[in-house]
Design a protein around this motif. Sequence first.
Motif, short mmCIF file in Angstrom:
data_model
loop_
_atom_site.label_atom_id
_atom_site.label_comp_id
_atom_site.label_asym_id
_atom_site.label_seq_id
_atom_site.Cartn_x
_atom_site.Cartn_y
_atom_site.Cartn_z
N ALA A 126 -16.06 25.29 11.22
CA ALA A 126 -17.12 26.28 10.85
C ALA A 126 -17.98 25.74 9.82
CB ALA A 126 -16.43 27.69 10.30
N LEU A 127 -19.30 25.90 9.88
CA LEU A 127 -20.33 25.88 8.76
C LEU A 127 -19.86 26.38 7.32
CD1 LEU A 127 -23.91 26.56 10.62
CD2 LEU A 127 -22.63 24.35 9.86
N GLY A 128 -19.91 25.81 6.32
CA GLY A 128 -19.56 25.95 5.39
C GLY A 128 -18.08 25.70 4.93
N ALA A 129 -17.18 25.08 5.69
CA ALA A 129 -16.02 24.68 5.47
C ALA A 129 -16.19 23.67 4.16
CB ALA A 129 -15.60 23.72 6.45
N ASP A 130 -15.38 23.93 3.06
CA ASP A 130 -15.39 23.34 1.88
C ASP A 130 -13.99 23.19 1.18
OD1 ASP A 130 -16.06 22.47 -0.97
OD2 ASP A 130 -17.30 24.14 -1.13
N ALA A 131 -13.50 22.26 0.85
CA ALA A 131 -12.31 22.13 0.34
C ALA A 131 -12.14 22.45 -1.07
CB ALA A 131 -11.59 20.63 0.53
N ALA A 132 -13.14 22.73 -1.75
CA ALA A 132 -13.38 23.06 -3.13
C ALA A 132 -13.55 24.74 -3.28
CB ALA A 132 -14.49 21.99 -4.01
N SER A 133 -13.83 25.28 -2.21
CA SER A 133 -13.88 26.64 -2.24
C SER A 133 -12.94 27.51 -2.79
CB SER A 133 -14.56 27.09 -0.75
OG SER A 133 -14.88 28.58 -1.01
N ASP A 134 -13.40 28.63 -3.60
CA ASP A 134 -12.46 29.58 -3.86
C ASP A 134 -12.25 30.76 -2.81
OD1 ASP A 134 -14.98 30.89 -3.94
OD2 ASP A 134 -14.48 31.82 -5.93
N VAL A 135 -12.97 30.52 -1.71
CA VAL A 135 -12.69 31.53 -0.52
C VAL A 135 -11.49 30.51 0.36
CG1 VAL A 135 -13.53 32.77 1.44
CG2 VAL A 135 -14.90 32.44 -0.80
N ALA A 136 -10.59 31.38 0.76
CA ALA A 136 -9.44 30.86 1.35
C ALA A 136 -9.86 30.32 2.73
CB ALA A 136 -8.33 31.98 1.42
N TYR A 137 -10.92 31.24 3.39
CA TYR A 137 -11.33 30.73 4.49
C TYR A 137 -12.01 29.34 4.76
CZ TYR A 137 -14.03 30.95 8.95
OH TYR A 137 -14.65 30.57 10.11
N ALA A 138 -13.00 29.43 3.86
CA ALA A 138 -13.66 28.03 3.89
C ALA A 138 -12.76 26.92 3.45
CB ALA A 138 -14.89 28.38 2.76
N ARG A 139 -12.01 27.03 2.64
CA ARG A 139 -11.18 26.09 1.82
C ARG A 139 -10.26 25.43 3.13
NH1 ARG A 139 -8.66 28.73 -1.29
NH2 ARG A 139 -6.60 29.02 -0.59
N THR A 140 -9.47 26.66 3.70
CA THR A 140 -8.54 26.21 4.92
C THR A 140 -9.27 25.47 6.04
OG1 THR A 140 -8.45 28.40 5.58
CG2 THR A 140 -6.65 27.68 3.98
N LYS A 141 -10.64 26.04 6.31
CA LYS A 141 -11.44 25.32 7.22
C LYS A 141 -11.34 23.70 6.97
CE LYS A 141 -12.41 27.95 10.81
NZ LYS A 141 -12.15 27.74 12.19
N ALA A 142 -11.90 23.62 5.80
CA ALA A 142 -12.07 22.05 5.36
C ALA A 142 -10.48 21.33 5.41
CB ALA A 142 -12.48 21.97 4.02
N GLU A 143 -9.47 21.82 5.23
CA GLU A 143 -8.22 21.50 5.02
C GLU A 143 -7.78 21.08 6.53
OE1 GLU A 143 -6.63 23.40 0.91
OE2 GLU A 143 -5.93 24.20 2.86
N GLY A 144 -8.07 22.09 7.54
CA GLY A 144 -7.70 21.81 8.70
C GLY A 144 -8.47 20.65 9.28
N GLU A 145 -9.76 20.55 8.90
CA GLU A 145 -10.47 19.33 9.41
C GLU A 145 -9.72 18.03 8.95
OE1 GLU A 145 -14.84 21.21 9.13
OE2 GLU A 145 -14.55 19.51 8.15
N ALA A 146 -9.51 17.90 7.80
CA ALA A 146 -8.65 16.76 7.26
C ALA A 146 -7.39 16.44 7.89
CB ALA A 146 -8.45 16.89 5.82
N ALA A 147 -6.62 17.47 8.11
CA ALA A 147 -5.38 17.44 8.74
C ALA A 147 -5.48 16.88 10.32
CB ALA A 147 -4.49 18.92 8.87
N VAL A 148 -6.42 17.53 10.84
CA VAL A 148 -6.67 16.83 12.50
C VAL A 148 -7.02 15.31 12.49
CG1 VAL A 148 -8.37 16.94 14.27
CG2 VAL A 148 -7.35 19.38 13.58
N LEU A 149 -7.85 15.06 11.53
CA LEU A 149 -8.43 13.57 11.70
C LEU A 149 -7.20 12.62 11.31
CD1 LEU A 149 -12.14 14.08 10.21
CD2 LEU A 149 -11.28 13.39 12.79
N ALA A 150 -6.37 13.22 10.27
CA ALA A 150 -5.28 12.53 9.85
C ALA A 150 -4.24 12.26 10.85
CB ALA A 150 -4.41 13.19 8.69
N ALA A 151 -4.04 13.28 11.87
CA ALA A 151 -3.14 13.25 12.93
C ALA A 151 -3.72 12.63 14.31
CB ALA A 151 -2.62 14.55 13.30
N PHE A 152 -4.95 12.87 14.42
CA PHE A 152 -5.87 12.29 15.54
C PHE A 152 -6.92 11.83 14.99
CE2 PHE A 152 -5.42 13.45 20.19
CZ PHE A 152 -6.32 12.69 20.89
N PRO A 153 -7.07 10.59 14.87
CA PRO A 153 -8.18 10.20 14.23
C PRO A 153 -9.50 10.05 14.83
CG PRO A 153 -6.30 8.64 13.59
CD PRO A 153 -5.94 9.59 14.60
#
Length: 325
Positions: A126-153
């Motif tokens: 989603a737009l606004g994905a941000d690992a430093a956000s204090d909003v759980a939605y935006a933070r976990t969206k960014a963490e999900g991106e990182a987790a995906v690329l770690a497992a499937f580069p």
Amino acid sequence: MANGAVGGRTRDLDGMLVALVGGSGFFGKHLAQELLARGARVRVCSRHPERAFRLKPLGGLGQTQFVAVDVTRPQTVAKALTGVDAVVNLVGAFAGDLDSLQGRGVGRVAEAAKAAGAQAFVHISALGADAASDVAYARTKAEGEAAVLAAFPSATVVRPSILFGEDDNFLNMFGGLVSRLPVLPVFGPDAKLQPVFVDDAAEAIANVLADAGAHGGKTYELAGPEVVTMGELNRRIARAAGRSPVLVELPDAVSGAFAALTGWLPGAPMSTDQWKLLKAGNVASGALPGIASLGVSPRPLGLFLDRWMTQYRKFGRFGVKAKSA
């Protein structure tokens, strides 16, 4: 794969088996239609696959499959991805265990896709994905991106703006409100949005799958051709619905206080996190390639709004006055 055209559509995905994880939602059903039209076989994977059963007549015999999947139970995901050529992850939520749904849990979906031999993986963030956000939605969206690329580069990450369509829960919510309420509060009237037509976003994802090698490892922002404020959006919807409610644009302090005081209630119009996301806006940063880089010219909201809002006019389509010759 064959590249013939049927019904004006290029069948550049002919025979490809694509699993749509979380595919029974609004975007998933539109994406499935795009993939089916381009020759793909589609496997809708969801906790409630029956919600997508209306797709059945849109494909040929055996072209559409439905599998019950719970992304918080990895064993169900692994079974559902057996034999797939590509996976599109559409799972997302604003509440609940967001880490399991769209954070580290998404990484487990990517791991299962890799183990199943999938050649392509597209992650809908989603737009606004941000690992430093204090909003759980935006933070976990960014963490999900990182987790995906770690497992499937070689995965492709796509960040869409708010998706709109004739059957969405976005425009229709506002259409229903302006048709029922003589006075309507507008939260965050100056917040900027860049909504994108759901079928344009679906075409972009299909284009990624048609040339996964060229798009692997990249992140794209999908946004529409115009930026509108929440205030302007409400006014445009009211005009299209032929309604004249009093739109009360609330100051940010009032909106924030309202969300804090009532957001925890069931059915509340806005939580504190949703208010923070709205206030931050939802527009493309311009720092990443956009929808045009995926071969799509996005269509503006104005192209559809008058037609879609007919149902919210006082007398529906019979309330439209014919123009004199």
